[in-house]
Design a protein around this motif. Structure first.
Motif, PDB file in Angstrom:
ATOM      1  N   SER A 115       1.067  -1.179   0.005  1.00 52.60           N
ATOM      2  CA  SER A 115       0.149  -0.014  -0.258  1.00 52.60           C
ATOM      3  C   SER A 115       0.950   1.396   0.382  1.00 52.60           C
ATOM      4  N   TRP A 116       0.294   1.741  -0.832  1.00 46.38           N
ATOM      5  CA  TRP A 116       1.390   3.878  -1.248  1.00 46.38           C
ATOM      6  C   TRP A 116       0.348   4.202  -1.057  1.00 46.38           C
ATOM      7  N   GLY A 117       0.731   5.688  -0.872  1.00 45.22           N
ATOM      8  CA  GLY A 117       0.456   7.179  -0.618  1.00 45.22           C
ATOM      9  C   GLY A 117       1.164   7.692  -1.621  1.00 45.22           C
ATOM     10  N   GLN A 118       0.436   8.451  -1.924  1.00 46.44           N
ATOM     11  CA  GLN A 118       0.127   9.019  -3.273  1.00 46.44           C
ATOM     12  C   GLN A 118       1.764  10.596  -3.139  1.00 46.44           C
ATOM     13  N   GLY A 119       2.757  10.720  -1.982  1.00 45.39           N
ATOM     14  CA  GLY A 119       3.640  11.037  -2.067  1.00 45.39           C
ATOM     15  C   GLY A 119       3.279  12.496  -1.846  1.00 45.39           C
ATOM     16  N   THR A 120       4.955  12.906  -1.094  1.00 43.52           N
ATOM     17  CA  THR A 120       4.816  14.848  -0.913  1.00 43.52           C
ATOM     18  C   THR A 120       6.277  15.008  -0.747  1.00 43.52           C
ATOM     19  N   GLN A 121       6.297  16.134  -1.514  1.00 43.22           N
ATOM     20  CA  GLN A 121       8.119  17.045  -2.253  1.00 43.22           C
ATOM     21  C   GLN A 121       9.040  17.056  -0.857  1.00 43.22           C
ATOM     22  N   VAL A 122      10.153  17.133  -0.681  1.00 48.01           N
ATOM     23  CA  VAL A 122      10.127  17.398   0.766  1.00 48.01           C
ATOM     24  C   VAL A 122      11.788  17.911  -0.524  1.00 48.01           C
ATOM     25  N   THR A 123      11.861  19.271  -0.761  1.00 42.92           N
ATOM     26  CA  THR A 123      12.843  19.817  -0.986  1.00 42.92           C
ATOM     27  C   THR A 123      14.380  21.138   0.082  1.00 42.92           C
ATOM     28  N   VAL A 124      14.710  20.734  -0.261  1.00 44.86           N
ATOM     29  CA  VAL A 124      16.315  21.385   0.781  1.00 44.86           C
ATOM     30  C   VAL A 124      17.214  22.025  -0.043  1.00 44.86           C
ATOM     31  N   SER A 125      16.708  23.078   0.222  1.00 41.82           N
ATOM     32  CA  SER A 125      17.428  24.748  -0.325  1.00 41.82           C
ATOM     33  C   SER A 125      19.210  24.440   1.138  1.00 41.82           C
ATOM     34  N   SER A 126      19.884  24.893  -0.529  1.00 42.93           N
ATOM     35  CA  SER A 126      21.923  25.157   0.374  1.00 42.93           C
ATOM     36  C   SER A 126      21.686  26.184   0.869  1.00 42.93           C
TER      37      SER A 126
END
Length: 126
Positions: A115-126
């Protein structure tokens, strides 16, 4: 049928924090092994953290000491608290669950989750 919905992703600076949530419906998460799996562009899926029904946890070496997985049974939700984020943590994070038994964390692979969710984006800027 178990359904998973992630939330909490976003854009954060290096060193910042985010908390991802995985809300479930259709079945109780305490009956499953729940995992957070991430996939960065041009990279394979990576198991980040796992939580068993009896509360045992596992973390990838790359996130140990920075990420914490937890579960709220009353809300039927699993969380991933992510602290001290780094640019290499940038990825789409998926919540996943399996009702199967695994004798050791090392035998569990992302493909084992049904079972999987749709996903969520994580973006870490430098």
């Amino acid at each position: 049928q178990l359904q998973l919905v992630e939330s909490g992703g976003g854009l954060v600076q290096t060193g910042g924090s985010l908390r991802l949530s995985c809300a479930a419906s259709g079945s109780a998460l305490r009956s499953y092994i729940v995992g957070w799996v991430r996939q960065a562009p041009r990279k394979e899926r990576e198991g980040v953290s796992y939580l068993s029904g009896d509360g045992r946890t596992n973390y990838a070496d790359s996130v140990k000491g920075r990420f914490t997985i937890s579960r709220d049974n009353a809300k039927n939700t699993v969380y991933l608290q992510m602290n001290n984020l780094k640019p290499e943590d940038t990825a789409v994070y998926y919540c996943a669950a399996t009702g199967s038994y695994f004798s050791s964390w090392s035998s569990l692979r992302p493909d084992d989750f049904g079972s999987w969710g749709q996903g969520t984006q994580v973006t870490v800027s430098s």
